[in-house]
Design a protein around this motif. Sequence first.
Motif, PDB file in Angstrom:
ATOM      1  N   ILE A  48       0.469  -1.111   0.150  1.00 53.53           N
ATOM      2  CA  ILE A  48      -0.354  -0.149  -0.222  1.00 53.53           C
ATOM      3  C   ILE A  48       0.855   1.451   0.005  1.00 53.53           C
ATOM      4  O   ILE A  48       2.262   0.927   0.656  1.00 53.53           O
ATOM      5  CB  ILE A  48      -0.996  -0.090   0.921  1.00 53.53           C
ATOM      6  N   ASP A  49       0.375   2.303  -0.391  1.00 52.00           N
ATOM      7  CA  ASP A  49       1.231   3.644  -0.133  1.00 52.00           C
ATOM      8  C   ASP A  49       1.605   3.777   1.200  1.00 52.00           C
ATOM      9  O   ASP A  49       0.308   3.652   1.868  1.00 52.00           O
ATOM     10  CB  ASP A  49       0.620   4.280  -1.232  1.00 52.00           C
ATOM     11  N   THR A  50       2.477   4.828   1.051  1.00 55.36           N
ATOM     12  CA  THR A  50       2.037   5.260   2.682  1.00 55.36           C
ATOM     13  C   THR A  50       1.384   6.394   3.081  1.00 55.36           C
ATOM     14  O   THR A  50       1.070   5.599   4.364  1.00 55.36           O
ATOM     15  CB  THR A  50       4.150   6.134   2.596  1.00 55.36           C
ATOM     16  N   ASP A  51       0.770   6.604   2.468  1.00 54.19           N
ATOM     17  CA  ASP A  51       0.049   7.721   2.899  1.00 54.19           C
ATOM     18  C   ASP A  51      -1.228   6.558   3.632  1.00 54.19           C
ATOM     19  O   ASP A  51      -2.167   7.131   4.896  1.00 54.19           O
ATOM     20  CB  ASP A  51      -0.857   8.498   1.939  1.00 54.19           C
ATOM     21  N   THR A  52      -1.275   5.855   2.856  1.00 54.86           N
ATOM     22  CA  THR A  52      -2.816   4.779   3.460  1.00 54.86           C
ATOM     23  C   THR A  52      -2.148   3.594   4.111  1.00 54.86           C
ATOM     24  O   THR A  52      -2.887   3.754   5.366  1.00 54.86           O
ATOM     25  CB  THR A  52      -2.737   4.009   2.456  1.00 54.86           C
ATOM     26  N   GLY A  53      -0.858   3.766   4.483  1.00 54.45           N
ATOM     27  CA  GLY A  53      -0.281   3.084   5.405  1.00 54.45           C
ATOM     28  C   GLY A  53      -0.205   4.330   6.502  1.00 54.45           C
ATOM     29  O   GLY A  53      -1.012   2.664   7.669  1.00 54.45           O
ATOM     30  N   ALA A  54      -0.161   4.920   6.755  1.00 48.72           N
ATOM     31  CA  ALA A  54      -0.179   6.031   7.979  1.00 48.72           C
ATOM     32  C   ALA A  54      -1.843   5.919   8.150  1.00 48.72           C
ATOM     33  O   ALA A  54      -1.722   5.451   9.749  1.00 48.72           O
ATOM     34  CB  ALA A  54       0.696   7.259   7.757  1.00 48.72           C
ATOM     35  N   ARG A  55      -2.962   5.983   6.913  1.00 48.17           N
ATOM     36  CA  ARG A  55      -3.579   6.174   8.173  1.00 48.17           C
ATOM     37  C   ARG A  55      -4.015   4.495   9.031  1.00 48.17           C
ATOM     38  O   ARG A  55      -5.231   5.124   9.545  1.00 48.17           O
ATOM     39  CB  ARG A  55      -5.212   6.067   6.817  1.00 48.17           C
ATOM     40  N   LEU A  56      -3.788   3.483   7.876  1.00 46.58           N
ATOM     41  CA  LEU A  56      -4.168   2.130   8.502  1.00 46.58           C
ATOM     42  C   LEU A  56      -3.240   1.934   9.450  1.00 46.58           C
ATOM     43  O   LEU A  56      -3.867   1.242  10.826  1.00 46.58           O
ATOM     44  CB  LEU A  56      -2.849   1.407   8.081  1.00 46.58           C
ATOM     45  N   GLU A  57      -2.617   2.903  10.214  1.00 46.41           N
ATOM     46  CA  GLU A  57      -1.798   2.882  11.205  1.00 46.41           C
ATOM     47  C   GLU A  57      -2.448   3.726  12.345  1.00 46.41           C
ATOM     48  O   GLU A  57      -2.185   3.259  14.033  1.00 46.41           O
ATOM     49  CB  GLU A  57      -0.207   3.370  11.426  1.00 46.41           C
ATOM     50  N   ARG A  58      -2.991   4.669  12.380  1.00 50.91           N
ATOM     51  CA  ARG A  58      -3.525   5.302  12.634  1.00 50.91           C
ATOM     52  C   ARG A  58      -4.707   5.539  13.744  1.00 50.91           C
ATOM     53  O   ARG A  58      -5.297   5.328  14.738  1.00 50.91           O
ATOM     54  CB  ARG A  58      -3.635   6.841  12.738  1.00 50.91           C
ATOM     55  N   LEU A  59      -5.621   4.381  12.453  1.00 54.35           N
ATOM     56  CA  LEU A  59      -6.786   3.672  13.364  1.00 54.35           C
ATOM     57  C   LEU A  59      -6.954   2.038  13.426  1.00 54.35           C
ATOM     58  O   LEU A  59      -7.503   2.278  14.376  1.00 54.35           O
ATOM     59  CB  LEU A  59      -7.339   3.405  11.753  1.00 54.35           C
ATOM     60  N   ALA A  60      -5.200   1.828  13.456  1.00 54.30           N
ATOM     61  CA  ALA A  60      -5.184   0.531  13.940  1.00 54.30           C
ATOM     62  C   ALA A  60      -5.023   0.969  15.542  1.00 54.30           C
ATOM     63  O   ALA A  60      -5.363   0.075  17.000  1.00 54.30           O
ATOM     64  CB  ALA A  60      -3.591  -0.524  14.110  1.00 54.30           C
ATOM     65  N   LYS A  61      -4.325   2.202  16.126  1.00 60.04           N
ATOM     66  CA  LYS A  61      -3.862   2.506  17.071  1.00 60.04           C
ATOM     67  C   LYS A  61      -5.303   3.348  17.935  1.00 60.04           C
ATOM     68  O   LYS A  61      -5.159   3.146  18.946  1.00 60.04           O
ATOM     69  CB  LYS A  61      -2.535   3.534  16.987  1.00 60.04           C
ATOM     70  N   ALA A  62      -5.842   4.066  17.215  1.00 58.86           N
ATOM     71  CA  ALA A  62      -7.067   4.489  17.737  1.00 58.86           C
ATOM     72  C   ALA A  62      -8.025   3.353  18.352  1.00 58.86           C
ATOM     73  O   ALA A  62      -8.882   2.790  18.917  1.00 58.86           O
ATOM     74  CB  ALA A  62      -7.453   5.101  16.479  1.00 58.86           C
ATOM     75  N   ASN A  63      -7.808   1.431  17.646  1.00 57.63           N
ATOM     76  CA  ASN A  63      -9.051   1.419  17.928  1.00 57.63           C
ATOM     77  C   ASN A  63      -8.017   0.078  18.737  1.00 57.63           C
ATOM     78  O   ASN A  63      -8.796  -0.860  18.865  1.00 57.63           O
ATOM     79  CB  ASN A  63      -9.047   0.229  17.182  1.00 57.63           C
ATOM     80  N   GLY A  64      -6.535   0.885  19.373  1.00 57.79           N
ATOM     81  CA  GLY A  64      -5.974  -0.662  20.417  1.00 57.79           C
ATOM     82  C   GLY A  64      -5.778  -1.792  19.517  1.00 57.79           C
ATOM     83  O   GLY A  64      -5.538  -3.027  20.355  1.00 57.79           O
TER      84      GLY A  64
END
Length: 169
Positions: free
Chosen positions: A12-28
């Motif tokens: 995945i591109d880096t922007d999508t990767g950052a979004r994935l990381e942010r959402l995963a972190k927000a949901n624990g």
Amino acid sequence: MVEKRQQTTVTIDTDTGARLERLAKANGVSKKEFISLSLDYFEKYGINPAKHESPAQEMQKLIRRIDQVVAFQKVQERDFIRPAMSAVIDTEDKIRYYLSDINALVQLTKSVLDKLSKLSTTEEQRAKGQENRAKEQQQANEELKKAVITLARYMDEKNKAGLIGKIFG
């Protein structure tokens, strides 16, 4: 022994990767778990992210459809149910009114029948009284006839004058 799943890599591109990381972190959860949970969610609720709009927009479509159904029900209520209910209530009132009239007529009929019964009884008594008086009158006439015959016999002992024949003849 726990079965080990074979793993694959997704690019995945880096922007999508950052979004994935942010959402995963927000949901624990980890990014891997977030992707797995997201796929389960899409399958469970039949959501196709490429085809369907956001869940909020889908909910708005459902709400609009429910509003259409409610509007239809209101029209049915206004145009059919309320007039029908009003007609039923009016009919019920008329039935009550007519039943009260019928009840009054029944009471009046009972009263008239009672009076007729009393009048019939009185008429029967009057007829019996007349019959008794007629019998008494007939008995009195018979007694009077006997008395007159007896008197005529005394007056004309040998019936030379024909007094009995002249009286009853």
